[in-house]
Write an enzyme that holds these catalytic residues in place. Structure first.
Site, PDB file in Angstrom:
ATOM      1  N   SER A  15       0.698  -1.295   0.036  1.00 16.68           N
ATOM      2  CA  SER A  15      -0.010   0.184   0.007  1.00 16.68           C
ATOM      3  C   SER A  15       0.675   1.329  -0.018  1.00 16.68           C
ATOM      4  CB  SER A  15      -0.926   0.173   1.304  1.00 16.68           C
ATOM      5  OG  SER A  15      -1.447  -1.005   1.466  1.00 16.68           O
ATOM      6  N   LYS A  18       2.536   1.835  -5.133  1.00 17.53           N
ATOM      7  CA  LYS A  18       3.265   1.417  -6.501  1.00 17.53           C
ATOM      8  C   LYS A  18       2.406   1.640  -7.677  1.00 17.53           C
ATOM      9  CE  LYS A  18       4.574  -2.647  -5.148  1.00 17.53           C
ATOM     10  NZ  LYS A  18       3.827  -3.798  -5.650  1.00 17.53           N
ATOM     11  N   GLU A 142       4.309  -3.179 -13.261  1.00 17.69           N
ATOM     12  CA  GLU A 142       4.328  -3.008 -11.909  1.00 17.69           C
ATOM     13  C   GLU A 142       4.266  -4.422 -11.472  1.00 17.69           C
ATOM     14  OE1 GLU A 142       0.634  -1.417 -10.402  1.00 17.69           O
ATOM     15  OE2 GLU A 142       1.355  -1.808  -8.426  1.00 17.69           O
ATOM     16  N   LYS A 189      14.053   7.208   8.865  1.00 13.86           N
ATOM     17  CA  LYS A 189      14.781   5.895   8.950  1.00 13.86           C
ATOM     18  C   LYS A 189      15.039   5.271   7.986  1.00 13.86           C
ATOM     19  CE  LYS A 189      15.839   5.913  13.332  1.00 13.86           C
ATOM     20  NZ  LYS A 189      17.046   6.163  13.649  1.00 13.86           N
ATOM     21  N   THR A 193      14.765   0.616   4.020  1.00 14.58           N
ATOM     22  CA  THR A 193      14.857   0.842   2.514  1.00 14.58           C
ATOM     23  C   THR A 193      16.239  -0.193   2.286  1.00 14.58           C
ATOM     24  OG1 THR A 193      13.841   2.792   2.538  1.00 14.58           O
ATOM     25  CG2 THR A 193      15.570   2.377   0.751  1.00 14.58           C
ATOM     26  N   CYS A 383     -25.792  -1.183 -10.848  1.00 15.24           N
ATOM     27  CA  CYS A 383     -25.833  -2.537 -10.854  1.00 15.24           C
ATOM     28  C   CYS A 383     -26.636  -3.170  -9.831  1.00 15.24           C
ATOM     29  CB  CYS A 383     -24.143  -3.182 -10.715  1.00 15.24           C
ATOM     30  SG  CYS A 383     -24.189  -4.896 -11.586  1.00 15.24           S
ATOM     31  N   GLY A 385     -27.146  -2.175  -7.049  1.00 14.34           N
ATOM     32  CA  GLY A 385     -28.337  -0.742  -6.651  1.00 14.34           C
ATOM     33  C   GLY A 385     -29.277  -0.627  -7.455  1.00 14.34           C
ATOM     34  N   GLU A 407     -31.595 -14.041  -7.465  1.00 16.81           N
ATOM     35  CA  GLU A 407     -29.986 -14.310  -6.966  1.00 16.81           C
ATOM     36  C   GLU A 407     -30.096 -14.687  -5.387  1.00 16.81           C
ATOM     37  OE1 GLU A 407     -27.378 -10.961  -7.349  1.00 16.81           O
ATOM     38  OE2 GLU A 407     -25.595 -12.065  -6.439  1.00 16.81           O
ATOM     39  N   HIS A 509     -21.398  -0.264 -15.144  1.00 18.21           N
ATOM     40  CA  HIS A 509     -20.666   0.365 -14.066  1.00 18.21           C
ATOM     41  C   HIS A 509     -20.026   1.489 -14.736  1.00 18.21           C
ATOM     42  CE1 HIS A 509     -20.366  -2.923 -10.974  1.00 18.21           C
ATOM     43  NE2 HIS A 509     -20.839  -3.521 -11.801  1.00 18.21           N
ATOM     44  N   GLU A 511     -18.616   4.046 -13.121  1.00 18.21           N
ATOM     45  CA  GLU A 511     -17.481   4.265 -12.419  1.00 18.21           C
ATOM     46  C   GLU A 511     -16.236   3.969 -13.171  1.00 18.21           C
ATOM     47  OE1 GLU A 511     -19.633   2.067 -11.551  1.00 18.21           O
ATOM     48  OE2 GLU A 511     -18.743   0.421 -10.384  1.00 18.21           O
TER      49      GLU A 511
HETATM   50  N1  GLN Z   1     -25.012  -9.598  -8.051  1.00 23.09           N
HETATM   51  C1  GLN Z   1     -25.894  -8.957  -9.232  1.00 23.09           C
HETATM   52  C2  GLN Z   1     -25.480  -9.655 -10.453  1.00 23.09           C
HETATM   53  O1  GLN Z   1     -24.829 -10.470 -10.604  1.00 23.09           O
HETATM   54  C3  GLN Z   1     -25.167  -7.566  -9.231  1.00 23.09           C
HETATM   55  C4  GLN Z   1     -23.872  -7.661  -9.580  1.00 23.09           C
HETATM   56  C5  GLN Z   1     -22.878  -6.134  -9.515  1.00 23.09           C
HETATM   57  O2  GLN Z   1     -23.399  -5.546  -8.831  1.00 23.09           O
HETATM   58  N2  GLN Z   1     -21.762  -6.163 -10.011  1.00 23.09           N
HETATM   59  O3  GLN Z   1     -26.351  -9.237 -11.426  1.00 23.09           O
END
Ligand code: GLN
Length: 540
Positions: A15, A18, A142, A189, A193, A383, A385, A407, A509, A511
């Site tokens: 952590s 790198k 890396e 120190k 290293t 997802c 959510g 699920e 996703h 993000e």
């Molecule tokens: N568990 C859910 C699915 O497989 C959502 C997956 C997730 O949030 N990446 O569809």
């Protein structure tokens, strides 16, 4: 010019950053006009991190081509603004898998298959693979783990061999260590290293530059001492001092002259100076926000920051774009119930419900979504959510109290979220989800369309379950609209409640594609909606 290779190893502690160092160097070289990529070699035996719990190894980062990779690849993309691929993340598991398959095919008939040379040959082949494509001037590699770990030995052995096999000025090695400050002694120190570099040198790898992570400025004496004891050129010991933002690190490394040292080593001259005006503009907005908002990040892996790395980074990008400091408050969904929801969530200007797998914390997510929906608080579901906002709507608005995702409840009478058709026959767990970039077509009369400003987008996925279109008619009639769909399969990728100020759930996703220079549009709009909510609802 031959492709040049830089290897980044780490010592003393994990952590230390790198991945950020590798990405910063790559960014500096890229900014001087070189074509650069980064790859990560991870020492674990899993083929990829897709089967790892986020508590083990942080977020699993998904590339356009559907690879489930280490979260450092997210940093590489965010720093360089270029897309990573399957080839950019190699694990010990992948190396062994290849070698063992070759052994079964008879490729080594008559030979004893060994770590040296067979495993190390395969490691070397992969280390040079991206360079062989001719697409890159420099490949930064890396090495995961910490020098001294038994697991990363074969990687170091491969670098040792490459040092002898390649022209000296085609390969450079950088070692990142920690120089701790002992407050009782008021001293930095260097012994850890020294030991770390000794261990690296025992493995036959000789660093050209030592980067010392530190919380205090390194004095010239300390730098000289490390250089002397670690056998590197004076001047090639540099500091990576704690920075207020990871995006500052490329600039700090430029100040320390890291890129110049590496370019000198490679004999590359006369490159233009880097232009960091965009990065600097981003940092200036980040450091001097005019506004702030409080956002709840509701999830079940909240104890580990790295589990939602890309979401947290996206808030940094989208916050800066809005000149707004985003205070992210993580809320453990497992502990949300009717009695405390008000306490946990009512002070928030926006609620993001995170991706995830399995049953734990699901009901807390449903409660948080209901609160956002009923109180007109900006809501963003990603997802799982998004799936839970569909479940919540089915239960509370359609009156299907037992609605669920199959699920967690395969026997539900209302399977509003169900296994995708092509997942039904899948028994293997690794690499078999719906992964990578898929197109999505947006309804022109939707918030999503207004946010993206176009009707065709591409975002990345990682899921097995989907919105069950059998319920679409009822959902839409009651006010939850499907506003984005995959053009080939018709799968619902986005849902919205148009009567709510800001309520959006996305199956993908977003993000994963946000960068400082191109903040993800939904995040930007979500932060803006939160700012507006705050202005309208808070007197001070
Ligand atoms: N568990 C859910 C699915 O497989 C959502 C997956 C997730 O949030 N990446 O569809």
């Amino acid at each position: 010019m031959n492709t040049k290779y830089v290897f980044v190893t780490g010592g003393v502690a994990s952590s230390l950053g790198k991945g950020i160092l590798a990405a910063s160097l790559a960014k500096l070289l890229q900014a001087r006009g070189l074509r650069v990529t980064i790859q990560k070699f991870d020492p674990y035996i899993n083929i990829d991190p897709g089967t790892l719990n986020p508590y083990e190894h942080g977020e699993c980062y998904v590339t356009d081509d559907g690879a489930e990779t280490d979260l450092d690849l997210g940093h590489y993309e965010r720093f360089l603004g270029v897309h990573m691929s399957k080839a950019n993340n190699v694990t010990t598991g992948k190396i062994y898998y290849t070698v063992i398959n070759k052994e079964r095919e008879g490729a080594y008939l008559g030979k004893t298959v060994q770590i040296v040379p067979h495993i190390t040959d395969e490691i070397k082949r992969r280390m040079l693979l991206l360079g062989k494509t001719g697409k890159y001037d420099v490949v930064v590699t890396e090495i995961g783990g910490t020098v001294g770990d038994m697991e990363s030995q074969p990687f170091l052995e491969a670098i040792r061999q490459l040092q002898w096999e390649m022209p000296e000025d085609d390969l450079a090695s950088i070692h990142l260590t920690l120089v701790p400050y002992l407050s009782a002694a008021k001293e930095l120190k260097t012994k850890p290293t020294q030991h770390s570099v000794q261990m690296l040198q025992q493995a036959g790898v000789f660093p050209d530059v030592i980067v010392c992570r530190t919380e205090k400025e390194l004095t010239p004496e300390i730098r000289r001492k490390v250089a002397l004891f670690c056998n590197v050129k004076p001047g090639h010991v540099i500091q990576s001092i704690d920075a207020p933002s990871i995006y500052q690190v490329p600039l700090n490394m430029e100040n320390e002259g890291l890129d110049k040292m590496i370019l000198d080593h490679f004999g590359i001259k006369d490159l233009p100076d880097p232009d960091f005006s965009r990065l600097k503009a981003f940092l200036s907005k980040l450091y001097h926000p005019k506004y702030q908002v409080d956002i709840a990040l509701v999830g079940k892996y909240v104890e580990l920051q790295d589990a939602y790395k890309s979401i947290l980074e996206s808030f940094i990008h989208s916050g800066a774009a809005n000149e707004c400091k985003v205070n992210v408050h993580t809320v453990q969904s497992e502990y949300i119930d009717q009695s405390n929801i008000e306490d946990k969530i009512s002070g928030m200007d926006g609620i993001l419900v995170a991706p995830g797998f399995g049953e734990r914390g699901l009901e807390g997510k449903v409660l948080a979504i209901r609160y956002a929906r009923e109180h007109d608080i900006p809501f963003f579901g990603i997802c799982l959510g998004m799936q839970m906002c569909v479940v919540e709507f089915a239960r509370d608005v359609l009156g299907f109290a037992e609605a669920a995702s199959t699920e967690v409840n395969p026997a539900t009478p209302y399977p509003v979220i169900d296994l995708m058709e092509d997942q039904k026959s899948t028994t293997i767990k690794g690499g078999t989800m719906r992964l990578g970039a898929y197109d999505c077509v947006l309804d022109q009369d939707s918030m999503a369309y207004r946010i993206y400003g176009k009707d065709k987008i591409s975002e990345r996925h990682r899921h097995r379950y989907e919105f069950n279109s059998d319920y679409l008619g009822k959902m839409e009639a009651a006010g939850l609209k499907a506003t984005g769909r995959n053009p080939e399969t018709g799968l619902v990728e986005i849902v919205e409640i148009p009567s709510h100020p800001f309520f959006i759930g996305v199956q993908f996703h977003p993000e994963l594609k946000s960068t400082p220079e191109h903040p993800q549009p939904i995040f930007v709009a979500f932060v803006k909606a939160a700012m507006q909510y705050r202005e309208e609802n808070r007197s001070n």
